[in-house]
Design an enzyme around this catalytic site. Sequence first.
Site, PDB file in Angstrom:
ATOM      1  N   SER A 188       0.982  -1.222   0.005  1.00 11.39           N
ATOM      2  CA  SER A 188      -0.136  -0.160   0.098  1.00 11.39           C
ATOM      3  C   SER A 188       0.845   1.297   0.019  1.00 11.39           C
ATOM      4  O   SER A 188       0.313   2.186  -0.298  1.00 11.39           O
ATOM      5  CB  SER A 188      -0.840  -0.053   1.066  1.00 11.39           C
ATOM      6  OG  SER A 188      -0.109  -0.021   2.300  1.00 11.39           O
ATOM      7  N   HIS A 216      -5.602  -4.192   0.104  1.00 10.22           N
ATOM      8  CA  HIS A 216      -5.908  -2.975  -1.012  1.00 10.22           C
ATOM      9  C   HIS A 216      -6.124  -3.483  -2.371  1.00 10.22           C
ATOM     10  O   HIS A 216      -6.067  -2.586  -3.215  1.00 10.22           O
ATOM     11  CB  HIS A 216      -4.348  -2.073  -0.920  1.00 10.22           C
ATOM     12  CG  HIS A 216      -4.080  -1.560   0.352  1.00 10.22           C
ATOM     13  ND1 HIS A 216      -4.569  -0.567   0.986  1.00 10.22           N
ATOM     14  CD2 HIS A 216      -3.073  -2.118   1.511  1.00 10.22           C
ATOM     15  CE1 HIS A 216      -4.297  -0.196   2.058  1.00 10.22           C
ATOM     16  NE2 HIS A 216      -3.455  -1.338   2.428  1.00 10.22           N
ATOM     17  N   LYS A 247     -11.915  -0.911   3.102  1.00  8.68           N
ATOM     18  CA  LYS A 247     -11.310  -0.002   2.185  1.00  8.68           C
ATOM     19  C   LYS A 247     -12.059   0.015   1.063  1.00  8.68           C
ATOM     20  O   LYS A 247     -13.137   0.724   1.032  1.00  8.68           O
ATOM     21  CB  LYS A 247      -9.901  -0.437   2.040  1.00  8.68           C
ATOM     22  CG  LYS A 247      -8.910  -0.396   3.332  1.00  8.68           C
ATOM     23  CD  LYS A 247      -7.525  -0.497   3.000  1.00  8.68           C
ATOM     24  CE  LYS A 247      -6.776  -0.934   4.251  1.00  8.68           C
ATOM     25  NZ  LYS A 247      -6.598   0.167   5.060  1.00  8.68           N
TER      26      LYS A 247
END
Length: 409
Positions: A188, A216, A247
């Site tokens: 990330s 991610h 996320k």
Amino acid sequence: MTYSHFFDKAVARLKDERRYRVFADLERQVGRFPAATWHSPNGPRDVVIWCSNDYLGMGHHPSVTGAMAEAAIRMGAGAGGTRNISGTSHPIVELEQELADLHGKQAALVFTSGYISNQAGISTIAKLIPDCLILSDALNHNSMIEGVRQAGCERQIFRHNDMAHLEELLKLAGPERNKLIVFESVYSMDGDIGPIKAICDLAERYRAMTYIDEVHAVGMYGPRGGGVAERDGQMDRIDVIEGTLGKAFGVMGGYIAGDAAVIDAVRSHAAGFIFTTALPPAVAAAALASIRHLKASATERAGQQRQAARAKRVLSLAGLPVMDSQTHIVPVMVGDAEKCKAASDRLLERHGIYIQPINYPTVPIGTERLRVTPGPAHTDRMIDDLAGALLETWIALDLPLVARQEAAE
Ligand code: PMP
């Protein structure tokens, strides 16, 4: 308080090292994101958020907020207990089935965060494998490092994405030794990608189990948002896939997916799963709605990829030191903790642009950066304004720019 001087000293040390954290007091509002209100010391101000991990804006999507509101009104605010003691709500059961399906696995297990999924998942899996050797990528996230530590077994760290080093360690361990390889798909902070196929090839050759963090990447890559492993046709070769609901899915929670045997064993052995209150049904219902939406719709992913590519291009052309990223993450190198904080402060106060500085220990000292995460709702105009604000900040702080021709190549 008796020991307050210890804490004062600890904080003073952080301030000395320019690592003291200041959080922006933000109010994201549905219908306005990525614009938001910053409750500054001088009162509320309009800002544009450029560093959210709600990559696709799903936290504000009507199907997600609607599912959450409906479930909260119908089923209440909390889970009412741990998973074992009345906290297994029907939306969690459906969510686990949906996640298993997303990754083409027999089963999935939901935790209260991605952090806990890694910590509890890795440590429990490794403890259940006799004399396990863990092989861990050098840039793995803190939650994975904690999982590896808690496993209490032998561990070897392989150089980041270095397949020759991983093979060397696998060879040294020998075919008889039980081995678990833990790695990520999207790293990330640099925005690079782990060589999933090559790791699976090595794991097969040297008889090792594989565990990937796709935190991610889930929702972001693959035709149904199953992650980079789905995109690359490797999902069925990985033993355990870990992800977050916080996320791209825009809500909260984490999970692992794998064979029924692994999931069943972790369910009954992982303290971080057993001894904590379950996710509220409304959170599970919202995550479920988000996953279902992103399985069927590529619109958000396509919009995000388009705006991330545009931001990379516009920022590079402006001469800003955009790091070479293979993904949706656009890191801009500063290389100094104090200047990174000063750049972030200036962007917020002068330009109404919010990008949190990324400092040590999240990244190594000397590689402090601004991590820009464009989303589908960032307009072309917002990208141009960002480039202008960054350029003004770079010049004001005397930060190095990159030659334009070089950047444009
Ligand atoms: N893995 C990685 C690679 C992460 O970056 C993060 C969070 N930043 C986590 C796991 C933890 O996920 P969560 O935020 O859901 O706890």
